[in-house]
Design a protein around this motif. Structure first.
Motif, PDB file in Angstrom:
ATOM      1  N   GLU A   6      26.718   9.686  73.133  1.00 41.36           N
ATOM      2  CA  GLU A   6      27.671   8.567  72.997  1.00 41.36           C
ATOM      3  C   GLU A   6      28.844   8.947  72.092  1.00 41.36           C
ATOM      4  O   GLU A   6      29.984   8.552  72.332  1.00 41.36           O
ATOM      5  CB  GLU A   6      26.952   7.338  72.444  1.00 41.36           C
ATOM      6  CG  GLU A   6      26.145   6.647  73.527  1.00 41.36           C
ATOM      7  CD  GLU A   6      25.362   5.429  73.009  1.00 41.36           C
ATOM      8  OE1 GLU A   6      24.797   4.735  73.857  1.00 41.36           O
ATOM      9  OE2 GLU A   6      25.316   5.205  71.777  1.00 41.36           O
ATOM     10  N   ALA A   7      28.533   9.721  71.048  1.00 40.90           N
ATOM     11  CA  ALA A   7      29.615  10.154  70.142  1.00 40.90           C
ATOM     12  C   ALA A   7      30.609  11.035  70.901  1.00 40.90           C
ATOM     13  O   ALA A   7      31.832  10.875  70.764  1.00 40.90           O
ATOM     14  CB  ALA A   7      29.033  10.904  68.945  1.00 40.90           C
ATOM     15  N   ILE A   8      30.101  11.942  71.715  1.00 42.30           N
ATOM     16  CA  ILE A   8      30.993  12.829  72.503  1.00 42.30           C
ATOM     17  C   ILE A   8      31.837  11.986  73.459  1.00 42.30           C
ATOM     18  O   ILE A   8      33.049  12.167  73.572  1.00 42.30           O
ATOM     19  CB  ILE A   8      30.155  13.887  73.259  1.00 42.30           C
ATOM     20  CG1 ILE A   8      29.520  14.862  72.255  1.00 42.30           C
ATOM     21  CG2 ILE A   8      30.999  14.622  74.299  1.00 42.30           C
ATOM     22  CD1 ILE A   8      28.381  15.685  72.807  1.00 42.30           C
ATOM     23  N   ASP A   9      31.187  11.025  74.091  1.00 41.35           N
ATOM     24  CA  ASP A   9      31.904  10.153  75.031  1.00 41.35           C
ATOM     25  C   ASP A   9      32.964   9.307  74.307  1.00 41.35           C
ATOM     26  O   ASP A   9      33.987   8.950  74.896  1.00 41.35           O
ATOM     27  CB  ASP A   9      30.882   9.251  75.735  1.00 41.35           C
ATOM     28  CG  ASP A   9      31.545   8.432  76.809  1.00 41.35           C
ATOM     29  OD1 ASP A   9      32.121   9.060  77.720  1.00 41.35           O
ATOM     30  OD2 ASP A   9      31.523   7.185  76.735  1.00 41.35           O
ATOM     31  N   GLY A  10      32.705   8.994  73.036  1.00 39.04           N
ATOM     32  CA  GLY A  10      33.647   8.181  72.257  1.00 39.04           C
ATOM     33  C   GLY A  10      34.846   8.972  71.744  1.00 39.04           C
ATOM     34  O   GLY A  10      35.740   8.408  71.130  1.00 39.04           O
ATOM     35  N   LEU A  11      34.839  10.305  71.984  1.00 45.31           N
ATOM     36  CA  LEU A  11      35.906  11.170  71.457  1.00 45.31           C
ATOM     37  C   LEU A  11      36.558  11.982  72.581  1.00 45.31           C
ATOM     38  O   LEU A  11      36.500  13.215  72.609  1.00 45.31           O
ATOM     39  CB  LEU A  11      35.314  12.140  70.413  1.00 45.31           C
ATOM     40  CG  LEU A  11      34.785  11.493  69.140  1.00 45.31           C
ATOM     41  CD1 LEU A  11      33.942  12.479  68.326  1.00 45.31           C
ATOM     42  CD2 LEU A  11      35.953  10.984  68.282  1.00 45.31           C
TER      43      LEU A  11
END
Ligand SMILES: Cc1cc2nc3c(=O)[nH]c(=O)nc-3n(C[C@H](O)[C@H](O)[C@H](O)COP(=O)(O)OP(=O)(O)OC[C@H]3O[C@@H](n4cnc5c(N)ncnc54)[C@H](O)[C@@H]3O)c2cc1C
Length: 406
Positions: free
Chosen positions: A242-247
């Motif tokens: 999710e962090a990767i998707d958020g960036l």
């Protein structure tokens, strides 16, 4: 080949800093770099006959930038740059430039005030009705952050606002990093295709075979992490995905042209164009850096992605047409440009947090078993920059030295 104690994936700013920190502490490290050179998104070309950075260009916030200590011959661009703003048929007057600067100040004030409450898109908190607002929004969004203000997180933007001074390096930031990588155990042309962290430790697989280590620092862009060209076994935990998707990656494409005619513009001056209904996505230029016979330009955001998909010729044609729309039928010489949007080792220029995802950088930085992510995407305060990436590489290396993530 003997297995090292630690692996570093990627030889950009973060990877070089991590390898230097580990080596200085007497730890054994191997850096696996997928491409044919070091420096990553800091790359200096000599295609126009003198150094030109195709990626990182300034050491921003130089008084708080870990790379300033190495940049001995740097020049403070703020001391010599003067802004020219083209209004379609003439240059803006000094009074109009003052109005424009006031609109920029209002943008920053509204942005800071916008951090009260939940994280919203920048477009929802900054001014929009004034005569300069469309130009300021285009500049602060697509042309500087490389992504439109509608897609940027207000909290992330404020957290990572960059102060002066902004240094330019005559030999280029790519050259600086190449020098800082000298002597490090870096294996070029070694893309990691799979990282098995099922334990013990981590195993990297690629054309080089299999290399085992106690832990790995992963410095590839969030574009690469989203593209699945580097697979993880087992899959990364949901919080990290999710962090990767958020960036997501923004795109800033840089191009340069040789030009013998100085056109009445002094070295280091910047050229911007006002946004109009007929010209909603203008480009920008920096003239004759260090008195050299070339200028460089930027195209950012959605327009940059469209041009990248259309190919190099389309980007260069757009750059030349924009330049001539201001200066007339000028003769342009050799050209060069970056390929950050299409190169599978990068897939964009730098990460931007989506609205509501300002916490993604800190989450991505949390260790996952023997894996540590570091780079511009995990930087807090200097996110998206070469200095932030460097600091993050050092942080991750120190964590391994301290025995974390093991
Ligand atoms: C056009 C442009 C202008 C910019 N301007 C500025 C600026 O003025 N100032 C500033 O501070 N910053 C600027 N930046 C941002 C700055 O360049 C980056 O934030 C920084 O260089 C990122 O460093 P990094 O180490 O995090 O990642 P990277 O430099 O991307 O390093 C990661 C490395 O991993 C490698 N890699 C990828 N996949 C694999 C794989 N599977 N296996 C092994 N290796 C792999 C890549 O080849 C790369 O070398 C700019 C960037 C661009 C593109």
């Amino acid at each position: 080949m003997r297995d090292p104690e630690f692996l570093v994936i990627g030889a950009g700013a973060a990877g070089i800093a991590a390898a230097r920190t580990l080596t200085a502490a007497g730890r054994e490290v191997m850096v696996l770099e997928g491409g044919p050179r070091v420096g990553g998104r800091a790359h200096t070309t000599h295609a126009l006959g003198s150094p030109l950075d195709l990626g990182a260009t300034w050491l921003h916030e130089a008084n708080n930038n870990p790379l300033t200590a190495f940049a001995h011959d740097a020049l403070n661009h703020d001391d010599v740059r003067e802004r020219h703003l083209w209004l379609g048929s003439r240059w803006a007057t000094p009074a109009e430039l003052d109005d424009y600067a006031e609109a920029e100040d209002a943008f920053y004030e509204a942005l800071a005030a916008g951090t009260e409450g939940p994280d919203r898109p920048v477009s929802e908190v900054v001014p929009s009705g004034g005569s300069w607002d469309a130009t300021v929004r285009h500049w602060q969004g697509a042309q500087i952050q490389a992504m439109e203000v509608e897609r940027l997180s207000t909290h992330d933007q404020v957290e990572n606002e960059l102060d002066d001074p902004n240094l330019l390096l005559p030999e280029g930031i790519g050259t600086l990093l190449t020098g800082l990588a000298e002597g490090l155990p870096i294996r070029l042309n070694s893309p990691v295709e799979r990282l098995d962290w099922s334990g013990p430790g981590v195993v990297a697989e690629g054309p080089f075979g299999r290399i085992r280590a106690k832990a790995a620092i992963i410095t590839v862009s969030t574009g690469v992490l989203s593209a699945d060209s580097l697979r993880f076994t087992p899959e990364l935990p949901l919080a990290h995905r999710e962090a990767i998707d958020g960036l997501p990656m923004a795109l800033l494409t840089k191009f340069g042209f040789r030009c013998a005619d100085r056109l009445g513009i002094e070295p280091f001056h910047t050229i911007r164009k006002a946004v109009t209904a007929a010209d909603p996505r203008p480009l920008s230029f920096i003239m004759w850096p260090f008195g050299r016979d070339h200028f460089f330009g930027f195209v950012g955001g959605e327009f940059a992605w469209e041009l990248a998909r259309a190919g190099d010729a389309a980007t260069l044609a757009a750059g030349a047409a924009e330049f001539r729309s201001i200066f007339g039928p000028v003769e342009l010489g050799a050209s060069t440009l970056s390929d950050w949007g299409t190169n599978p080792l990068f897939l964009g220029s730098y990460s931007q947090a989506r609205p509501g995802h300002a916490g993604a950088r800190a989450r991505l930085a949390e260790p996952v078993g023997p894996l540590l992510f570091a780079g511009e995407a995990t930087a807090l305060g200097l996110a998206g920059t070469v200095g932030g990436a460097w600091r993050e590489g050092e942080r991750a290396a120190r964590a391994l030295i301290a025995g974390n993530a093991l």
